[in-house]
Motif scaffolding. Structure first.
Motif, PDB file in Angstrom:
ATOM      1  N   ILE A 169       0.731  -1.215   0.029  1.00 24.53           N
ATOM      2  CA  ILE A 169      -0.020   0.046  -0.098  1.00 24.53           C
ATOM      3  C   ILE A 169       0.998   1.168  -0.010  1.00 24.53           C
ATOM      4  O   ILE A 169       1.636   1.568   1.092  1.00 24.53           O
ATOM      5  CB  ILE A 169      -1.114  -0.001   1.249  1.00 24.53           C
ATOM      6  CG1 ILE A 169      -1.938  -1.189   1.337  1.00 24.53           C
ATOM      7  CG2 ILE A 169      -1.891   1.223   1.331  1.00 24.53           C
ATOM      8  CD1 ILE A 169      -2.721  -1.345   2.558  1.00 24.53           C
ATOM      9  N   ASN A 170       0.915   2.253  -1.049  1.00 26.42           N
ATOM     10  CA  ASN A 170       1.877   3.198  -1.021  1.00 26.42           C
ATOM     11  C   ASN A 170       1.768   4.073  -0.029  1.00 26.42           C
ATOM     12  O   ASN A 170       2.782   4.766   0.387  1.00 26.42           O
ATOM     13  CB  ASN A 170       1.953   3.765  -2.596  1.00 26.42           C
ATOM     14  CG  ASN A 170       0.336   4.504  -2.748  1.00 26.42           C
ATOM     15  OD1 ASN A 170      -0.471   4.371  -1.973  1.00 26.42           O
ATOM     16  ND2 ASN A 170       0.097   4.974  -4.114  1.00 26.42           N
ATOM     17  N   THR A 171       0.650   4.260   0.506  1.00 24.31           N
ATOM     18  CA  THR A 171       0.426   5.206   1.759  1.00 24.31           C
ATOM     19  C   THR A 171       0.670   4.766   2.878  1.00 24.31           C
ATOM     20  O   THR A 171       0.416   5.462   4.146  1.00 24.31           O
ATOM     21  CB  THR A 171      -1.001   6.030   1.908  1.00 24.31           C
ATOM     22  OG1 THR A 171      -1.824   4.994   1.635  1.00 24.31           O
ATOM     23  CG2 THR A 171      -0.994   7.059   0.397  1.00 24.31           C
ATOM     24  N   MET A 172       0.892   3.542   2.866  1.00 24.30           N
ATOM     25  CA  MET A 172       1.406   2.440   4.250  1.00 24.30           C
ATOM     26  C   MET A 172       1.959   1.615   4.088  1.00 24.30           C
ATOM     27  O   MET A 172       1.919   0.284   3.809  1.00 24.30           O
ATOM     28  CB  MET A 172      -0.032   2.133   5.042  1.00 24.30           C
ATOM     29  CG  MET A 172       0.116   1.738   6.409  1.00 24.30           C
ATOM     30  SD  MET A 172      -1.340   1.228   7.315  1.00 24.30           S
ATOM     31  CE  MET A 172      -2.158   0.025   6.401  1.00 24.30           C
ATOM     32  N   GLY A 173       3.419   2.058   3.548  1.00 29.34           N
ATOM     33  CA  GLY A 173       4.419   1.109   3.143  1.00 29.34           C
ATOM     34  C   GLY A 173       4.740  -0.203   4.233  1.00 29.34           C
ATOM     35  O   GLY A 173       5.460  -1.248   3.587  1.00 29.34           O
ATOM     36  N   THR A 174       4.527   0.102   5.319  1.00 33.15           N
ATOM     37  CA  THR A 174       4.692  -0.823   6.256  1.00 33.15           C
ATOM     38  C   THR A 174       4.136  -2.109   6.099  1.00 33.15           C
ATOM     39  O   THR A 174       4.564  -3.207   6.781  1.00 33.15           O
ATOM     40  CB  THR A 174       4.917  -0.407   7.733  1.00 33.15           C
ATOM     41  OG1 THR A 174       3.521   0.316   8.095  1.00 33.15           O
ATOM     42  CG2 THR A 174       5.883   0.873   7.837  1.00 33.15           C
ATOM     43  N   ALA A 231       5.138   6.547  -3.519  1.00 32.08           N
ATOM     44  CA  ALA A 231       4.645   7.686  -2.595  1.00 32.08           C
ATOM     45  C   ALA A 231       5.964   8.153  -1.738  1.00 32.08           C
ATOM     46  O   ALA A 231       5.929   9.244  -1.055  1.00 32.08           O
ATOM     47  CB  ALA A 231       3.559   7.480  -1.652  1.00 32.08           C
ATOM     48  N   GLY A 232       7.166   7.849  -1.973  1.00 33.77           N
ATOM     49  CA  GLY A 232       8.397   8.148  -1.477  1.00 33.77           C
ATOM     50  C   GLY A 232       8.988   7.162  -0.433  1.00 33.77           C
ATOM     51  O   GLY A 232       8.074   6.682   0.544  1.00 33.77           O
ATOM     52  N   GLY A 233      10.072   7.110  -0.265  1.00 33.08           N
ATOM     53  CA  GLY A 233      10.918   6.401   0.778  1.00 33.08           C
ATOM     54  C   GLY A 233      11.058   4.931   0.188  1.00 33.08           C
ATOM     55  O   GLY A 233      10.678   4.593  -0.639  1.00 33.08           O
ATOM     56  N   ARG A 234      12.041   4.254   0.954  1.00 36.45           N
ATOM     57  CA  ARG A 234      12.474   2.841   0.651  1.00 36.45           C
ATOM     58  C   ARG A 234      11.638   1.831   1.679  1.00 36.45           C
ATOM     59  O   ARG A 234      11.595   2.300   2.930  1.00 36.45           O
ATOM     60  CB  ARG A 234      14.050   2.860   0.891  1.00 36.45           C
ATOM     61  CG  ARG A 234      14.549   1.495   0.671  1.00 36.45           C
ATOM     62  CD  ARG A 234      14.565   1.280  -0.767  1.00 36.45           C
ATOM     63  NE  ARG A 234      15.371   0.104  -1.297  1.00 36.45           N
ATOM     64  CZ  ARG A 234      15.517  -0.436  -2.402  1.00 36.45           C
ATOM     65  NH1 ARG A 234      14.992   0.175  -3.452  1.00 36.45           N
ATOM     66  NH2 ARG A 234      16.503  -1.482  -2.694  1.00 36.45           N
ATOM     67  N   ILE A 235      11.395   0.974   1.087  1.00 36.88           N
ATOM     68  CA  ILE A 235      10.595  -0.173   1.803  1.00 36.88           C
ATOM     69  C   ILE A 235      11.500  -1.383   2.008  1.00 36.88           C
ATOM     70  O   ILE A 235      11.772  -1.731   0.956  1.00 36.88           O
ATOM     71  CB  ILE A 235       9.243  -0.624   1.309  1.00 36.88           C
ATOM     72  CG1 ILE A 235       8.179   0.624   1.269  1.00 36.88           C
ATOM     73  CG2 ILE A 235       8.579  -1.859   2.089  1.00 36.88           C
ATOM     74  CD1 ILE A 235       6.896   0.413   0.456  1.00 36.88           C
TER      75      ILE A 235
END
Length: 382
Positions: A169-174, A231-235
Motif C-alpha cells: 500500500i503506497n500510503t502505508m508501506g509498512t 509515494a516516497g521512501g524505501r521499503i
C-alpha cells in the motif's frame, strides 16, 4: 446494487464458467468436469450468457501503459491468451479476466500500478465473475497493491511458476500485502498454486472466504524484497521492525480446507525472532498465521488450522520438514499439472526442475521468472 452482485449473478458467488460439449434432451454435457458440488437443495442453477464468448483471440508482444479501467481485459472470452505482454501504470487491474473460460496468461510482466491502493485501484491480476480454468504461468508480478485476486472466480485454475513480490500500500508501506492469493470476494475455490516464488501465501476474508486451494512446491519467503515506494521512501521489511504482518502463510478467518504440500517457507539464516505458529494479535513474525483477523479484538478462527492440510513442508525456522502423521505417503511428485519439465526451464542457461525441493539437500534452485526479473530482462531468459 448489493455486494452480492459485484462479481457474480445476485447472491450466486460460488460459480464457474463452463463450455458445453453436447445437449441431449435435459442432459447437458460439459467439456470439463465441474469443480465443486452445486446442490439443487440450495437452488443451484445453470444459466446461459445472452451473448456469445469471443473465441481463440490472442494478444502478444506489446506494452500496455496508462489504462484508466485496467490495461488488458479478457471479458466474455474463452480459449484465448496473452503472451509476452508488459502491463504497467494502470488504474484498476493490470490484467483482468472476467466471465471467461480457459484463458492463458503467460510469459508476462505486470509491474508498478499507477496508484498502489486497496479498493480495486491497483490490483495486478484479477479473476472475477465465475472465470474458470485459467492458466497464469511463467510471469512476473511486482509493485502493485494486491498482486492477484480472485473474486467469485477461479475454479480449476492454475497459478504456476510466477515471481510475485513487492505487493504494498503506497500510503502505508509498512503493511505487507497479499502475495499468492485467490480470494477477495466470496466464492473462489479449487485453485492450484505450483512452483511460484511469493512474498507470502494469502487468503483474505475482506468480502468473504475462499476454500479448497492447494499450494504445492512454492517458495514463500515471508517478507518482500526491498523496493522504492512510489509515494516516497524505501521499503525494507528485513530492516523494519514495524513492518508486517510478517508471515509465510497467512490465511485469514473462514479460509477452509486449504492444502500446503512440499513448500519451502522462509529464508536461510534470516529467521531470528520468528515463531512457527503466530497470530495477528501477538505481532510476532511467523511461518504460519492461520485464521487471523486484522480488526479488533483480533480473533482467531481455529477452524482454519483444523481444516488445513500441511504435509512435507520445509521451513528455515526449524530447518526440518514437517509431516502430517496421519498421511503415510512421503513422496512428492514433480508436478500436479505438468507431465514433464516445461520448456521455459530449458531456455537460457538451463534450470533445475522442480526448482523447489523441500526433501533435497538443496532446497531451492532458480525460478526462471525471477531470474529474468533479477537480470533486468523480463522477456529474455538469462
Amino acid at each position: 446494487e448489493t455486494a452480492g452482485s459485484w462479481f457474480s449473478r445476485p447472491d450466486r458467488p460460488t460459480a464457474e464458467v463452463k463450455q458445453i460439449a453436447s445437449v441431449s434432451g435435459s442432459t447437458i454435457t460439459f467439456t470439463t468436469p465441474i469443480h465443486i458440488s452445486y446442490r439443487s437443495g440450495q437452488a443451484a442453477e445453470l444459466s446461459r450468457y445472452g451473448r456469445p464468448h469471443v473465441l481463440s483471440a490472442g494478444v502478444e508482444d506489446l506494452t500496455l501503459l496508462g489504462g484508466d479501467a485496467g490495461n488488458l481485459r479478457f471479458q466474455w472470452a474463452a480459449l484465448s491468451w496473452a503472451r509476452n505482454v508488459e502491463s504497467t501504470q494502470w488504474h484498476g487491474e493490470g490484467f483482468a479476466i472476467d466471465n471467461a473460460f480457459r484463458i492463458e496468461l503467460r510469459d508476462f510482466y505486470v509491474h508498478d500500478a499507477a496508484w498502489a491502493q486497496p479498493g480495486g485501484g491497483g490490483y495486478a491480476i484479477s479473476l472475477s465473475a465465475g472465470s474458470a480454468e485459467i492458466l497464469i504461468e511463467n510471469g512476473i508480478t511486482v509493485r502493485a497493491n494486491k498482486l492477484m485476486v480472485a473474486r467469485s472466480a477461479g475454479a480449476g485454475s492454475v497459478i504456476g511458476y510466477n515471481y510475485a513480490d513487492m505487493g504494498y500500500i503506497n500510503t502505508m508501506g509498512t503493511w505487507i500485502e497479499a502475495g499468492l492469493n485467490a480470494s477477495h470476494m466470496v466464492g473462489p475455490h479449487h485453485v492450484l498454486f505450483e512452483g511460484n516464488y511469493g512474498q507470502n501465501a494469502e487468503s483474505d476474508h475482506t468480502h468473504g472466504n475462499s476454500v479448497y486451494h492447494t499450494f504445492f512446491r512454492n517458495h514463500l519467503r515471508g517478507i518482500r524484497a526491498p523496493f522504492d515506494n512510489q509515494a516516497g521512501g524505501r521499503i525494507d521489511d528485513a530492516a523494519g521492525s514495524d513492518h508486517g504482518p510478517k508471515r509465510c502463510v497467512g490465511l485469514q478467518a473462514y479460509s477452509y480446507w486449504m492444502s500446503f504440500v512440499g513448500n519451502v517457507l522462509g529464508a536461510a539464516g534470516q529467521m531470528e525472532g520468528w515463531v512457527y505458529e503466530t497470530t495477528f494479535r501477538n505481532g510476532k513474525p511467523g511461518i504460519w498465521m492461520l485464521g487471523w483477523d486484522g480488526v479488533k479484538p483480533y480473533p482467531t478462527d481455529a477452524k482454519v488450522a483444523a481444516t488445513a492440510l500441511r504435509h512435507g513442508n520445509f521451513d528455515y525456522l526449524t530447518n526440518t520438514v514437517q509431516w502430517d502423521p496421519a498421511i503415510k505417503g512421503r513422496d512428492l511428485p514433480n508436478s500436479l499439472y505438468l507431465p514433464r519439465k516445461p520448456a521455459f526451464f530449458s531456455a537460457g542457461s538451463g534450470y533445475t526442475w522442480p526448482w523447489v525441493d523441500p526433501l533435497g539437500a538443496t532446497k531451492l534452485y532458480t525460478l526462471p521468472a525471477k531470474a529474468r526479473y533479477d537480470a533486468g530482462t523480463p522477456f529474455a531468459q538469462p
